[in-house]
Scaffold this motif. Sequence first.
Motif, mmCIF file in Angstrom:
data_model
loop_
_atom_site.group_PDB
_atom_site.id
_atom_site.type_symbol
_atom_site.label_atom_id
_atom_site.label_comp_id
_atom_site.label_asym_id
_atom_site.label_seq_id
_atom_site.Cartn_x
_atom_site.Cartn_y
_atom_site.Cartn_z
ATOM 1 N N TRP A 2 0.833 -1.204 0.000
ATOM 2 C CA TRP A 2 0.000 0.000 0.000
ATOM 3 C C TRP A 2 0.870 1.256 0.000
ATOM 4 C CZ3 TRP A 2 -4.890 -0.011 -1.346
ATOM 5 C CH2 TRP A 2 -5.615 -1.192 -1.206
ATOM 6 N N TRP A 53 -5.558 7.742 3.911
ATOM 7 C CA TRP A 53 -6.002 6.491 3.277
ATOM 8 C C TRP A 53 -5.296 5.216 3.715
ATOM 9 C CZ3 TRP A 53 -10.546 7.554 2.360
ATOM 10 C CH2 TRP A 53 -10.916 8.803 1.849
ATOM 11 N N VAL A 111 -7.483 2.027 4.881
ATOM 12 C CA VAL A 111 -7.358 0.698 4.272
ATOM 13 C C VAL A 111 -7.077 -0.336 5.354
ATOM 14 C CG1 VAL A 111 -5.901 -0.744 2.795
ATOM 15 C CG2 VAL A 111 -6.638 1.509 1.997
ATOM 16 N N PRO A 156 -2.245 -4.608 -1.815
ATOM 17 C CA PRO A 156 -3.336 -4.227 -2.707
ATOM 18 C C PRO A 156 -3.547 -5.281 -3.793
ATOM 19 C CG PRO A 156 -1.446 -2.744 -2.960
ATOM 20 C CD PRO A 156 -1.110 -3.689 -1.863
ATOM 21 N N GLN A 215 -7.154 -2.788 -7.214
ATOM 22 C CA GLN A 215 -6.974 -1.675 -6.271
ATOM 23 C C GLN A 215 -5.728 -0.861 -6.635
ATOM 24 O OE1 GLN A 215 -6.883 -4.225 -2.847
ATOM 25 N NE2 GLN A 215 -9.126 -4.422 -2.750
ATOM 26 N N LEU A 239 -13.624 -2.449 -1.945
ATOM 27 C CA LEU A 239 -12.774 -1.562 -1.150
ATOM 28 C C LEU A 239 -12.568 -0.230 -1.871
ATOM 29 C CD1 LEU A 239 -10.977 -1.211 1.361
ATOM 30 C CD2 LEU A 239 -9.079 -2.145 0.035
ATOM 31 N N LEU A 250 -13.704 3.466 -0.481
ATOM 32 C CA LEU A 250 -12.775 4.588 -0.287
ATOM 33 C C LEU A 250 -13.303 5.835 -1.005
ATOM 34 C CD1 LEU A 250 -9.239 2.915 -0.596
ATOM 35 C CD2 LEU A 250 -10.543 3.440 1.459
#
Length: 724
Positions: free
Chosen positions: A20, A29, A33, A42, A46, A74, A78
Amino acid sequence: MRRIDCGTSGSRRLAGRLSWQDLDLGPPWPGVVQILAGNCEPRPVQALALGEQRLLDKRCNAILAAPTNAGKSLVGLLLLLDAVRLGQRAVLLEPLRAIAREKYDELQAARRALAERLDRPLKFRITTGDYRLDQETFTSPPPSHGELIVATPERFDSILRNPDNASWIEQIGCVCVDEAHLISMSHRGLTLEYVITALKCLATPPRLVLLSASLGKLEQAQAWLHPCEVTRLTERFPPLRKEVWELSGSGGEDEANQVVAAHAREVLSDASAQLLVFVYQTRSAEKLAGTLRELLDGRAGSADPQPYHASLSTAQREAARQAFLSGRSRCLIATTALGLGVNLPATHVLVRDTTFAGVGPLSAADLLQMMGRAGRGDREGHAVALVRPNEAWRAEELAAALREERLPGLTSALEPGRPARKGGGGTTPSTSAKAAPVLAQLLRRQEQGITLAEMETFFSQSLGGQTMTSEVGMLLAWLCDSSRCLAYEDEHGRYRPTVLGRRAAEAMLPLDLAAGAAQLLRDLLSVDAEDRFLSQWQGLDHLILLELLNPRSLAGRRFSEKLAEQVDGWMEGPPQRASVLYREWLRGSTDTCRASDVLGSLGIHLRRQSAVDDGARQTAYLAIFRAAVLFERAGGEDASKVERRWGVSGLEGIEERWRDETLWLLWGLSRLLEVRCFYYHLREVCSAGDVRVRRVKGLLRQMRKRVLTPFSEVSSCCKRAFSS
Ligand SMILES: Nc1ncnc2c1ncn2[C@@H]1O[C@H](COP(=O)(O)OP(=O)(O)OP(=O)(O)O)[C@@H](O)[C@H]1O
Ligand SMILES: [Mg+2]
């Protein structure tokens, strides 16, 4: 049994694994997550959407198209939370109430941690128009204190079409449509298409995010949502091995269950495996869970195989889900409708029913969606579809379709010349279904009215643009037809909904049903100046009316003189069975029965009249039979007793249907029982004076109260919803 290999799709390794941190999302973020997905890397979809395409830094619309299990949710979440962070309202649309509930519960569980991360108080709300669960109906006002709202498309449509909610809608910054391929379905697709079109046409439209496992044509949808970024990934991860198993014996349910049991035994001998089985009906889910419980003898974990279907209470369903997620139960038997969108990661999937009795075969796309649930983490999934002899799918044909994975695109249900896919729900929507969004639009503009040209302009913005625009004139005429009276054209050429049309649209009633019921009432007012029929109307009449207007098969029972005799005998029972429709029109022999008068009023045109013109009578007796079965179950009569009495089986499914459909339709019908819906007819056609109008008003109120009389079992919140 023959096993046909359909190949393995997807890659075994994630190309260029990223963390990530590599995506460089910036605060808050990475923390968000972490809360929503835990410690993970990820997924490709993503990484592409958030890392490469930087969707969190943009405001354009977005379509995420990637196979089942890819991790699209996901990204959707977000983007919704990003809108919330900016102080806007965000809406997540989920296709089923049960799925909406699951997503809401997940969010709610993370609320505190998310609020801390986003540094603002957070409120999540669910709204599905379900009076049983949420104590609300389709006409309830939208939740006033919610930043992230989870809703079904139908409920959101009902909010959107009510002009009183305009300022609420203006505060929406982002709408995420999960399972957006629903848009191509003839049954519900038009609702979704209308909702998105209406949002797109707002003065300040919200950001629209569509999540879909459809991987076919996306250009049209992208142009529709312009400016719109498309995140498209076709490769599955983890890979999926697919097989079709062709049963050779009698092909009955028991044989299929034996195959499932043998497979489960083999799969579950690996202690880290979990099996998800899809069946069509609630009853089958219960039965198979019972069979497996016996045959697997503890091998499926301490919590045994668990059924998972819509007839379970929310708590029971959640308990089954948790048992599966925690591994206490390693085998879950889900109904197709419910299991499709629910997050139930398994290593193995078996689809037992690829054809639904009385409904038809499932499409390859739907089957792939279920099969795609197999595969967890990095572990390859294995999925099997069973085909029994005499089913709509031939094994080879299905295997080829699953091998090719040719998935439909995001196209309108109205798209001309859509290929009639096997089980693709590819039937053309009915005129009544097509007229629903037109009436919804009239409702939104009821104050100023709307011209044909304005209506055409609006619908030219829809996904099915051209087709819809060319039909708008016809659909307006359909709504205004004197047999329906759902809309009218004023002296300035502006169309508006009638009170009846408004009530029907607010209650989200199918329009042919609303128009049919209202026409019957108008006819009763015309032929009966004393209003005797209205005064004698019983709760059972409402049920019969619904069964006439909304026919379905019940346990495959067909008309016979024996059934007619049984219905006649049943009707001689207690006074609450004294149906006026039955007594005055529907009963009797072929010579005396006047059912065709009622069916004519309701706008039901029988396709095939039998030689002795008995079709109307047969239709009527079958409707009364179904109403009688429902009536007995609604009154709390034991299912097995009712089954024995009427020679039917599988009544457990009734509660489900009763709750989700009959009760909603009855509530909708009760909204039409208001004198204002019939005022013009009473005054102008029946020349009624004040005294009669007052009398009819009272009688309609009485009819409205009787809507619920067959249902001694319904809860008080449902009663409140009906009386409001
Ligand atoms: N980065 C990740 N790493 C590991 N697991 C993930 C990750 N992102 C999501 N998941 C899990 O993968 C599963 C599938 O994710 P999700 O439900 O988002 O799929 P989807 O793309 O929406 O599929 P569908 O089309 O079936 O709805 C879920 O169990 C989810 O928790
Ligand atoms: Mg999803």
